[in-house]
Scaffold this motif. Structure first.
Motif, mmCIF file in Angstrom:
data_model
loop_
_atom_site.group_PDB
_atom_site.id
_atom_site.type_symbol
_atom_site.label_atom_id
_atom_site.label_comp_id
_atom_site.label_asym_id
_atom_site.label_seq_id
_atom_site.Cartn_x
_atom_site.Cartn_y
_atom_site.Cartn_z
ATOM 1 N N ARG A 37 0.851 -1.108 -0.148
ATOM 2 C CA ARG A 37 -0.224 0.077 0.035
ATOM 3 C C ARG A 37 0.789 1.256 -0.089
ATOM 4 N N ALA A 38 2.082 1.357 0.833
ATOM 5 C CA ALA A 38 2.712 2.458 0.825
ATOM 6 C C ALA A 38 4.294 2.113 0.977
ATOM 7 N N ASN A 39 5.092 3.106 0.909
ATOM 8 C CA ASN A 39 6.502 2.785 0.852
ATOM 9 C C ASN A 39 7.316 3.889 1.258
ATOM 10 N N SER A 40 8.514 4.030 2.099
ATOM 11 C CA SER A 40 9.212 4.874 2.326
ATOM 12 C C SER A 40 10.695 4.166 2.187
ATOM 13 N N ASP A 41 11.555 5.210 2.492
ATOM 14 C CA ASP A 41 12.912 4.760 2.823
ATOM 15 C C ASP A 41 12.979 3.637 4.100
ATOM 16 N N PHE A 67 10.140 2.474 6.102
ATOM 17 C CA PHE A 67 8.767 1.510 6.377
ATOM 18 C C PHE A 67 8.209 1.189 5.016
ATOM 19 N N ALA A 68 7.488 0.169 4.934
ATOM 20 C CA ALA A 68 6.837 -0.522 4.051
ATOM 21 C C ALA A 68 5.405 -1.067 4.756
ATOM 22 N N ASP A 69 4.236 -0.773 3.926
ATOM 23 C CA ASP A 69 3.006 -0.917 4.563
ATOM 24 C C ASP A 69 2.210 -1.869 3.864
ATOM 25 N N ILE A 70 2.166 -3.293 4.237
ATOM 26 C CA ILE A 70 1.403 -4.145 3.478
ATOM 27 C C ILE A 70 0.072 -4.381 3.952
ATOM 28 N N GLN A 71 -1.068 -4.264 2.926
ATOM 29 C CA GLN A 71 -2.346 -4.653 3.333
ATOM 30 C C GLN A 71 -2.686 -5.882 2.790
ATOM 31 N N PHE A 72 -3.462 -6.762 3.715
ATOM 32 C CA PHE A 72 -3.816 -7.920 2.943
ATOM 33 C C PHE A 72 -5.204 -8.278 3.345
ATOM 34 N N VAL A 81 6.597 -3.293 8.138
ATOM 35 C CA VAL A 81 8.050 -3.441 8.112
ATOM 36 C C VAL A 81 8.885 -2.256 8.110
ATOM 37 N N ASP A 82 9.907 -2.395 9.179
ATOM 38 C CA ASP A 82 10.983 -1.727 9.132
ATOM 39 C C ASP A 82 11.967 -2.029 8.276
ATOM 40 N N ARG A 83 12.309 -1.170 7.077
ATOM 41 C CA ARG A 83 12.983 -1.619 6.126
ATOM 42 C C ARG A 83 14.638 -1.588 6.481
ATOM 43 N N GLY A 103 2.148 -4.391 18.419
ATOM 44 C CA GLY A 103 2.240 -3.041 18.160
ATOM 45 C C GLY A 103 1.181 -2.185 17.904
ATOM 46 N N THR A 104 1.502 -0.746 17.486
ATOM 47 C CA THR A 104 0.413 0.137 17.093
ATOM 48 C C THR A 104 0.985 0.780 15.891
ATOM 49 N N PRO A 105 0.018 1.192 15.132
ATOM 50 C CA PRO A 105 0.167 2.139 13.754
ATOM 51 C C PRO A 105 0.601 3.495 13.998
ATOM 52 N N ASP A 106 0.770 3.818 15.524
ATOM 53 C CA ASP A 106 1.327 5.328 15.620
ATOM 54 C C ASP A 106 2.620 5.467 15.309
ATOM 55 N N ILE A 107 3.408 4.408 14.900
ATOM 56 C CA ILE A 107 4.603 4.363 14.698
ATOM 57 C C ILE A 107 4.932 5.212 13.131
ATOM 58 N N LEU A 108 3.896 5.120 12.331
ATOM 59 C CA LEU A 108 3.858 5.905 11.196
ATOM 60 C C LEU A 108 3.574 7.492 11.243
#
Length: 260
Positions: free
Chosen positions: A110-114, A116-121, A145-147, A194-199
């Motif tokens: 769904r989203a990517n940065s240097d 984090f990667a956000d995978i929706q399933f 995922v913390d890349r 965990g929590t999505p607040d990390i983003l």
């Protein structure tokens, strides 16, 4: 939405551990009262409230190839079944009534940065009881995922809300060759860490909306989602303009999940 098309390869360190919490709320609503009459359903609770996993389990959610934001891929069922056993010891992804649409385990970047990667399933599964089965409408969720550190920093897999979000088949009469069926609503069935607040402070360089990711995953299951649907009023106008009839079908349940 950023429209770049960078290809990335997602990796996680398989030797890390992650603690997953699970919960099932008591079922208090079924159409035909199964939650009151059927002891197995009335007592359906999480098998393990807390469980430690090697992060290698979550490799199942990652693609083998390089991918871009918006790409979809199949999830490896082995890791998913291991996780589902935390909910109930007898899960299966081989649906008892498989229309061809119901089977599947799919993920989307769904989203990517240097960082984090956000995978929706989305995946479909059910649980086999000694005297029946329980079929959630679907499991959906996200894996972040913390890349840089190559580890899972957030995970949630849950049954979403709906008017009904599960169906059940009860072998009420063991000597008979049929089950009796019911459907209902469960307020909570999930695994999480965990929590999505990390983003909160993350600015993705590439992303699609959650709705767009959901639509991509939905089309992996249901071919009718590829149809260009219009409202009833629009259909009336088109029928008049094109001198065509309208075929109307009435249904009493959702088409886009496995809740009935």
């Amino acid at each position: 939405m950023n429209t770049q098309t960078n290809n990335i390869k997602l990796k996680i360190n398989p030797n890390e551990t992650i603690s997953i919490k699970g919960n099932i709320a008591p079922i208090t609503l079924t159409q035909n009262g199964f939650h009151e009459d059927w002891e197995t359903l009335a007592n359906f609770r999480i098998a393990e409230a807390n469980k430690e996993y090697q992060t290698s389990t979550f490799q199942a959610f990652l693609p083998n190839e390089t991918i871009s934001v918006g790409d979809v891929w199949e999830i490896d069922e082995k890791g998913v079944l291991e996780l589902l056993q935390q909910i109930h010891p007898n899960p299966t992804v081989k649906m008892s009534i498989d229309s061809g649409d119901s089977y599947g385990l799919w993920a989307c970047l769904r989203a990517n940065s240097d960082m984090f990667a956000d995978i929706q399933f989305r995946l479909h599964a059910e649980f086999n009881f000694d005297d029946g089965r329980f079929t959630p409408s679907q499991f959906t969720g996200n894996l972040i995922v913390d890349r840089i550190q190559q580890k899972v920093v957030y995970f949630r897999m849950y049954v979403p809300e709906g008017t009904v979000n599960f169906d059940v088949a009860w072998k009420k009469f063991p000597d008979k060759h049929y089950n009796i069926i019911d459907s209902g609503f469960c307020t909570q069935m999930e695994l999480y860490s965990g929590t999505p607040d990390i983003l909160n402070d993350t600015e993705f360089t590439e992303s699609i909306s959650q709705d767009d990711a959901n639509k991509k995953l939905l089309r992996c299951f249901y071919k009718f989602e590829e149809i260009n649907w219009v409202s009833f009023d629009e259909a009336i106008e088109l029928a008049k303009a094109q001198q065509k009839s309208i075929h109307v079908i009435s249904i009493d349940g959702p088409l886009k999940d496995e809740s009935c």
